[in-house]
Design a protein around this motif. Structure first.
Motif, PDB file in Angstrom:
ATOM      1  N   SER A  41       0.785   4.586   2.731  1.00 23.12           N
ATOM      2  CA  SER A  41       0.177   5.209   1.541  1.00 23.12           C
ATOM      3  C   SER A  41       0.366   6.722   1.593  1.00 23.12           C
ATOM      4  O   SER A  41       0.764   7.343   0.604  1.00 23.12           O
ATOM      5  N   GLY A  69       6.863   4.078   4.447  1.00 29.85           N
ATOM      6  CA  GLY A  69       6.169   2.932   5.032  1.00 29.85           C
ATOM      7  C   GLY A  69       7.008   2.179   6.050  1.00 29.85           C
ATOM      8  O   GLY A  69       7.934   2.718   6.651  1.00 29.85           O
ATOM      9  N   TYR A 124       2.404   0.881  -4.163  1.00 29.16           N
ATOM     10  CA  TYR A 124       1.510   1.010  -5.319  1.00 29.16           C
ATOM     11  C   TYR A 124       0.776   2.350  -5.307  1.00 29.16           C
ATOM     12  O   TYR A 124       0.509   2.919  -6.370  1.00 29.16           O
ATOM     13  N   VAL A 125       0.488   2.885  -4.126  1.00 32.04           N
ATOM     14  CA  VAL A 125      -0.174   4.201  -4.061  1.00 32.04           C
ATOM     15  C   VAL A 125       0.797   5.295  -4.531  1.00 32.04           C
ATOM     16  O   VAL A 125       0.422   6.186  -5.299  1.00 32.04           O
ATOM     17  N   PRO A 172       0.806  -1.226   0.000  1.00 33.36           N
ATOM     18  CA  PRO A 172       0.000   0.000   0.000  1.00 33.36           C
ATOM     19  C   PRO A 172       0.843   1.282   0.000  1.00 33.36           C
ATOM     20  O   PRO A 172       0.346   2.334  -0.388  1.00 33.36           O
ATOM     21  N   GLY A 173       2.102   1.194   0.424  1.00 34.35           N
ATOM     22  CA  GLY A 173       2.996   2.341   0.284  1.00 34.35           C
ATOM     23  C   GLY A 173       3.406   2.498  -1.167  1.00 34.35           C
ATOM     24  O   GLY A 173       3.205   3.537  -1.794  1.00 34.35           O
ATOM     25  N   HIS A 181      -2.071   2.606   6.018  1.00 28.65           N
ATOM     26  CA  HIS A 181      -2.516   3.936   5.565  1.00 28.65           C
ATOM     27  C   HIS A 181      -1.429   4.991   5.790  1.00 28.65           C
ATOM     28  O   HIS A 181      -1.364   5.981   5.048  1.00 28.65           O
ATOM     29  N   GLY A 229       3.879   7.641   0.926  1.00 25.44           N
ATOM     30  CA  GLY A 229       4.196   7.441  -0.489  1.00 25.44           C
ATOM     31  C   GLY A 229       3.731   8.619  -1.327  1.00 25.44           C
ATOM     32  O   GLY A 229       4.471   9.122  -2.188  1.00 25.44           O
ATOM     33  N   VAL A 230       2.523   9.076  -1.062  1.00 23.49           N
ATOM     34  CA  VAL A 230       1.971  10.231  -1.786  1.00 23.49           C
ATOM     35  C   VAL A 230       2.844  11.456  -1.501  1.00 23.49           C
ATOM     36  O   VAL A 230       3.251  12.176  -2.421  1.00 23.49           O
ATOM     37  N   ARG A 280       0.217   7.801  -7.724  1.00 26.73           N
ATOM     38  CA  ARG A 280       0.292   9.268  -7.554  1.00 26.73           C
ATOM     39  C   ARG A 280       1.374   9.869  -8.475  1.00 26.73           C
ATOM     40  O   ARG A 280       1.151  10.920  -9.086  1.00 26.73           O
TER      41      ARG A 280
END
Ligand code: NAI
Length: 466
Positions: free
Chosen positions: A318, A305, A15-16, A12-13, A315, A321-322, A20
């Motif tokens: 994520s 992450g 791929y998000v 989730p870190g 979360h 990462g964004v 983005r």
């Protein structure tokens, strides 16, 4: 020219961050050695919650038998439950793959190894070397084992193996009363397993507000879960009936028998075999060191992450990462580390955001507490929960909400309201002025806000909340 971004890790870190970065116009490559979706999707959040959903139904139906529901012949079909969990996981993994493709992200299967500060080698079926302007490490974490004698015996499992047992065990000893320990305790005890939690600290859930953790423990105890606190695991013995954990409390050794022993004593950053040392990326106590934009000591290489171990939550990964790719691509990210909810999917659930009461006190903050027991909330009673509690930590002078903590049905969804309020720097008065629908559990948040000044509507003035 398009910037070329390489993301290492498809959880989730990663791929998000990849999506983005693609939205922001970069050429994005993502490298994953196992399945897209990472720990969370494949062997973490999603499969656990899929099993907990059925555990909660099973538990609830049995409770409702006393409340006007007659059900004949309820039983558990374990293989069907495993299959449902796998179907949900596979569907979400396919969904992530589809999203990456739809955003034009190129995926690579294999182990990513940094060759120099701008080159990533993907070691897989077809080994390739990719050039990058920006690299984002999102390599996650792995369970950490306590190295006691017998720790590698058959039947000593981690959270991944605990998701795919061949059948419901008769007994389970869980080492560690943290998030993983309590969630699996709720899960298996709902299906009839005799669960014992062994925790080295005096209380379970050490990061959780004490009043909330106390209620979780009381509820788990009601569900026939045993606790051994201030208890250290010394050794694991293999016996003719399974396993036995040798646990020391108050200087004495005790043996606790279990068909399986689940190690739930934390996770550690996954930072090995990636070429970090060769390239000179700074690590400290087993994690990658980053600044407030998640850049490592090499400015165009970021680490987000679990691998930076700031907050091991999907979360949070994520959001980091964004923030990292936005910053790297010349934008101004917004990332507020003070407002990251943490959720525990016990039955019922617990959730918190911001400061606990102990943290507020330790930081010398002048604060007030708002408390509302969900036994006085209609929806909570309808849902069969009398032990729920909502707690707010509020700045004494300004009334700004500094923390919120919930124990009760769907606490993990409810916490979003408090997180939003905190992100907007809302005060208790602003929460009170927001009309909450009836009958809902969210009314309890407004009541907790009212109770800061002793004005809760549905709780007698001065009545003690235990
Ligand atoms: P944790 O850090 O939450 O809890 C570990 C517990 O084990 C602590 O209470 C600790 O005092 C205890 N412990 C450590 N060594 C011990 C020993 N030798 N004997 C007895 N007790 C010992 O770690 P956990 O539960 O393994 O979770 C790992 C990570 O995964 C955490 O960062 C957690 O936040 C994350 N996670 C999050 C979930 C969620 O958001 N719902 C679900 C599952 C995991």
């Amino acid at each position: 020219m398009k910037k070329k971004v390489i993301i290492v890790g498809g959880g989730p870190g990663g791929y998000v961050a990849a999506i983005r970065a693609a939205q922001l116009g970069a050429e994005v490559h993502i490298v994953e050695k196992e399945k897209m979706g990472g720990t969370c999707l494949n062997v973490g959040c999603i499969p656990t919650k899929a099993l907990l959903h059925t555990a909660k139904l099973y538990h609830t139906v049995q409770e409702e038998i006393n409340n006007g529901l007659r059900v004949e012949g309820i039983s558990l079909d374990w293989p069907a439950l495993m299959a449902r969990k796998d179907t949900i996981v596979n569907r979400l993994v396919q969904g992530v793959k589809g999203l990456l493709k739809a955003h034009g992200v190129k995926t690579h299967s294999g182990q990513a190894v940094l060759k120099d500060a701008h080159k990533v080698q993907v070691v897989g079926e077809n080994t390739v070397t990719l050039d990058a302007d920006i690299i984002v490490l999102a390599s996650g974490s792995v369970p950490s084992k306590i190295p006691v004698p017998g720790a590698n015996s058959a039947g000593v499992i981690d959270s991944t193996a605990a998701l795919s047992l061949p059948k419901v065990p008769k007994s389970l000893v869980i080492i560690g009363g943290g998030v993983i320990g309590t969630e699996f305790a709720s899960l298996y005890s709902s299906f009839g397993t005799k669960v014992t939690i062994v925790e080295m600290l005096p209380e379970i859930l050490p990061m959780v507000d004490r009043q909330i953790a106390k209620r979780v423990k009381e509820k788990l105890t009601e569900c026939n879960i045993d606790f051994m606190l201030e208890a250290g695991l010394k050794e694991i013995l293999s016996t003719s009936n399974g396993l036995s954990a040798v646990v020391q409390t108050a200087g004495k050794n005790h043996e606790v028998a279990g068909e399986y022993i689940l190690m739930a004593t934390g996770r550690k950053a996954n930072i090995h075999n990636m070429g970090l040392e060769e390239v000179g990326i700074q690590t400290e106590r087993g994690r990658i060191v980053v600044n407030e934009y998640f850049a490592t000591n090499i400015p165009h290489i970021y680490a987000i992450g679990d691998c930076n171990a700031q907050m091991m939550l999907a979360h949070a990964a994520s959001a980091q990462g964004v923030a990292a790719v936005e910053y790297a691509l010349g934008h101004r990210p917004f990332y507020n580390p003070k407002v990251i909810p943490s959720c525990i999917y016990t039955i019922p659930e617990a959730a918190g955001v911001g400061l606990t009461e102990d943290e507020a006190a330790a930081q010398g903050i002048s604060y007030k507490v708002g408390l509302f027991p969900l036994m006085a909330n209609g929806k909570s009673l309808i849902e069969g929960c009398e032990s729920g509690l909502i707690k707010l930590i509020v700045a004494e002078k300004s009334g700004e909400i500094l923390g919120g903590h919930i124990f009760g049905p769907r606490a993990t969804d409810l916490i979003g309201e408090i997180a939003l309020a905190m992100n907007l720097e809302a005060t208790v008065d602003e929460v009170i002025a927001t009309i909450h629908a009836h009958p809902t559990m969210s009314e309890g948040i407004a009541e907790a806000a009212l109770s800061v000044s002793g004005n809760a509507i549905h709780w007698p003035p001065g009545a003690k909340i235990l």
